[in-house]
Design an enzyme around this catalytic site. Structure first.
Site, PDB file in Angstrom:
ATOM      1  N   ALA A 129      40.005  42.429  25.682  1.00 32.85           N
ATOM      2  CA  ALA A 129      41.006  43.457  25.359  1.00 32.85           C
ATOM      3  C   ALA A 129      41.083  43.735  23.870  1.00 32.85           C
ATOM      4  CB  ALA A 129      42.369  43.011  25.872  1.00 32.85           C
ATOM      5  N   LYS A 152      51.331  51.083  46.402  1.00 32.68           N
ATOM      6  CA  LYS A 152      50.573  52.188  47.005  1.00 32.68           C
ATOM      7  C   LYS A 152      51.469  53.202  47.677  1.00 32.68           C
ATOM      8  CE  LYS A 152      50.539  48.231  49.242  1.00 32.68           C
ATOM      9  NZ  LYS A 152      49.875  46.998  49.585  1.00 32.68           N
ATOM     10  N   GLY A 164      50.406  35.464  52.462  1.00 36.59           N
ATOM     11  CA  GLY A 164      50.800  36.448  51.451  1.00 36.59           C
ATOM     12  C   GLY A 164      50.015  37.737  51.529  1.00 36.59           C
ATOM     13  N   GLY A 179      43.091  45.915  47.134  1.00 41.10           N
ATOM     14  CA  GLY A 179      43.293  44.642  46.439  1.00 41.10           C
ATOM     15  C   GLY A 179      42.411  44.467  45.226  1.00 41.10           C
ATOM     16  N   VAL A 229      51.983  38.939  44.202  1.00 40.98           N
ATOM     17  CA  VAL A 229      51.088  39.565  43.222  1.00 40.98           C
ATOM     18  C   VAL A 229      51.505  39.187  41.797  1.00 40.98           C
ATOM     19  CG1 VAL A 229      50.168  41.751  42.365  1.00 40.98           C
ATOM     20  CG2 VAL A 229      50.603  41.460  44.806  1.00 40.98           C
ATOM     21  N   GLU A 267      45.065  50.650  39.845  1.00 43.16           N
ATOM     22  CA  GLU A 267      43.922  50.012  40.526  1.00 43.16           C
ATOM     23  C   GLU A 267      44.355  49.042  41.620  1.00 43.16           C
ATOM     24  OE1 GLU A 267      40.607  49.875  41.727  1.00 43.16           O
ATOM     25  OE2 GLU A 267      40.128  50.419  39.667  1.00 43.16           O
ATOM     26  N   LYS A 311      46.900  54.094  51.139  1.00 42.54           N
ATOM     27  CA  LYS A 311      45.690  53.883  50.326  1.00 42.54           C
ATOM     28  C   LYS A 311      44.689  55.021  50.526  1.00 42.54           C
ATOM     29  CE  LYS A 311      46.366  48.886  50.596  1.00 42.54           C
ATOM     30  NZ  LYS A 311      46.151  47.718  51.467  1.00 42.54           N
ATOM     31  N   ARG A 342      63.488  37.718  41.863  1.00 39.44           N
ATOM     32  CA  ARG A 342      64.600  37.576  42.811  1.00 39.44           C
ATOM     33  C   ARG A 342      64.956  36.092  42.831  1.00 39.44           C
ATOM     34  NH1 ARG A 342      62.894  41.581  47.537  1.00 39.44           N
ATOM     35  NH2 ARG A 342      61.040  40.343  47.318  1.00 39.44           N
ATOM     36  N   ILE A 367      39.156  44.915  44.826  1.00 43.29           N
ATOM     37  CA  ILE A 367      37.954  45.751  44.638  1.00 43.29           C
ATOM     38  C   ILE A 367      38.272  46.848  43.618  1.00 43.29           C
ATOM     39  CG2 ILE A 367      36.243  47.225  45.770  1.00 43.29           C
ATOM     40  CD1 ILE A 367      37.101  46.090  48.452  1.00 43.29           C
TER      41      ILE A 367
HETATM   42  N1  HSE Z   1      49.395  44.277  53.031  1.00 42.91           N
HETATM   43  C1  HSE Z   1      48.280  44.745  52.303  1.00 42.91           C
HETATM   44  C2  HSE Z   1      47.017  44.411  53.075  1.00 42.91           C
HETATM   45  C3  HSE Z   1      48.268  44.111  50.946  1.00 42.91           C
HETATM   46  O1  HSE Z   1      47.063  43.572  53.964  1.00 42.91           O
HETATM   47  O2  HSE Z   1      45.979  45.000  52.798  1.00 42.91           O
HETATM   48  C4  HSE Z   1      47.264  44.674  49.983  1.00 42.91           C
HETATM   49  O3  HSE Z   1      47.510  46.027  49.712  1.00 42.91           O
END
Ligand code: HSE
Length: 439
Positions: free
Chosen positions: A33, A104, A186, A133, A14, A128, A204, A45, A135
């Site tokens: 903005a 989350k 990812g 993700g 992200v 948000e 969520k 890392r 949306i």
């Molecule tokens: N691992 C989460 C998913 C990532 O697959 O929805 C997004 O929150």
């Protein structure tokens, strides 16, 4: 005006999305903005280091350096996990910094405490990216639906799980094989059990339920079942019965209380949400005034989630920069940053076209038509010649010819229609419809 300095906690999937978007769309984002946004420091890392170098971002291995940096106004937490993310966020708030988090789990479990600290220190906490993700579901429910009493919502809110179920259903692929791909793309959490066992979706759902019903965050009250026990047979039998199996989070307000549940669910195949596949998420919200509304988009991934983080950054920057009454510009961009782009005339519009014409059924007719397209440089995607429709005895036989073009300027199509209509072999006005493949 001086740019706002932000600090990134984490430059993984992200974080890299955020960094890329901020660089690629810097001008557009500043126009919205009202001020430039500068990444002053990012904690890494190791995997983000190369990108940080490419984008010229200064890095540290100690995330507390970011939070303690006096030049940083906004901290974006994208590390995930409970600790040290919680300590970092609380310290940032104490230091008067605004916080944006994609975490989350942290909001679902510790949000009540985090929000109390934000109120105490007079700063913003935005989240948000924590739900669905890319949306903008938090904004839609919290602001767009604020006239409504929300009765229930149901969502596919884990991209990894939906990707797995979709691939199993459409290609008969094995669970573990698809999960490995979701990890490589990812989408999956650091611990993919969170995705597969519904814990991520429960985080969520907790957040969505609170903003839908006005209740404190209650992760402990969510009933959670994962998708690991669904077999390809279940998927097949459900399909035979006219259903799709989706991993759904449901929050329902009833007279006697609130239902919060995450579990695999059979949904009638004609429901739009039953056709949400792959990493896409969707949330269906049933409210009393507007009725049912559906929000759909990529639920995971680097730039989709990065998009939600950057939207929150823009919100905070606007709050720091502009007159409170004009905080959100009427036309989304600051009034002095609107740019007067040229408006194209219809002949310059571009799309594909469907043409239906009626032509004499004799040799050479199609060649004449094709030669007109060829000379104008219009490519044809498909041609259909149908059987003659009932015709008077004695008249020349004509047949319907249907053509689909590739994308082309409308002026050229109008030119082609003019030339084709003038052919003696074309006997009726040509019907033209525009085609949008929307992909
Ligand atoms: N691992 C989460 C998913 C990532 O697959 O929805 C997004 O929150």
């Amino acid at each position: 005006m001086k740019p706002v300095n932000i600090g990134l906690l984490g430059l993984g999937t992200v974080g890299q999305g955020v960094a890329n978007i901020l660089v690629r769309n810097a001008t557009e984002i500043e126009r919205r903005a009202g001020r430039g946004i500068h990444v002053a420091l990012a904690s890494v890392r190791s995997q983000g280091k190369n990108l940080a170098g490419t984008l010229g971002i200064e890095t540290t291995n100690d995330p507390f350096d970011v939070v303690r940096n006096p030049d940083i106004d906004i901290v974006c937490e994208m590390m995930g996990g409970e600790q040290p993310a919680m300590d970092l966020i609380m310290l940032a708030l104490e230091q008067g910094k605004h916080v944006i988090t994609a975490n989350k789990a942290l909001i679902a479990i510790h949000g009540n405490e985090i929000f109390a600290a934000a109120r105490k220190h007079g700063v913003i906490v935005a989240f948000e990216p924590a739900v669905a993700g890319g949306i903008p579901i938090i904004k839609a429910v919290r602001e767009g639906l604020s006239a409504n009493r929300i009765d229930w919502l149901a969502g596919i809110i884990n991209g990894t799980g939906n990707f797995i179920l979709s691939e199993m259903a459409s290609k008969g692929r094995e669970f573990s094989d698809v999960l490995a791909e979701a990890q490589a793309l990812g989408y999956a959490e650091a611990d993919p059990e969170f995705d597969v066992e519904g814990i991520d979706a429960a985080h969520k759902l907790t957040i969505l339920a609170s903003i839908a019903f006005g209740i404190p965050l209650r992760f402990d009250a969510v009933y959670t079942e994962g998708i690991s026990k669904i077999s390809t047979d279940d998927v097949k039998f459900a399909t035979e019965l006219g259903y799709r199996i989706k991993h759904l989070g449901v929050a329902r307000r009833r007279a006697d209380g609130i239902e919060l549940r995450v579990h695999p669910t059979l949904i009638p195949e004609e429901q739009l949400i039953a056709n949400v596949n792959g990493v896409m998420n969707a949330v269906l919200v049933q409210s009393d005034a507007v009725g049912a509304t559906l929000y759909y988009g990529p639920g995971a991934g680097s730039e989709p989630t990065g998009s939600a983080v950057v939207a929150d950054i823009v919100d905070v920057v606007r709050a720091l920069t502009t007159d409170p009454l004009q905080r959100v510009p009427h036309l989304a961009f600051q009034y002095d940053a609107l740019s007067d782009l040229p408006m194209l005339a219809p002949e310059d519009f571009e799309c594909a076209y469907y043409l239906r014409l009626q032509a004499l059924d004799k040799p050479g007719v199609m060649a004449d038509i094709m030669s007109i397209f060829g000379k104008l440089g219009i490519s044809i995607e498909a041609i259909l010649q149908k059987e003659p429709i009932d015709q008077d005895a004695g008249s020349d036989i004509t047949v319907p010819v249907i053509l689909l073009t590739r994308s082309v300027k409308e002026g050229l199509i109008q030119n082609a229609i003019g030339q084709i209509s003038a052919l003696n072999s074309v006997t009726e006005d040509i019907s033209m419809l525009r085609v949008e493949s929307l992909n």
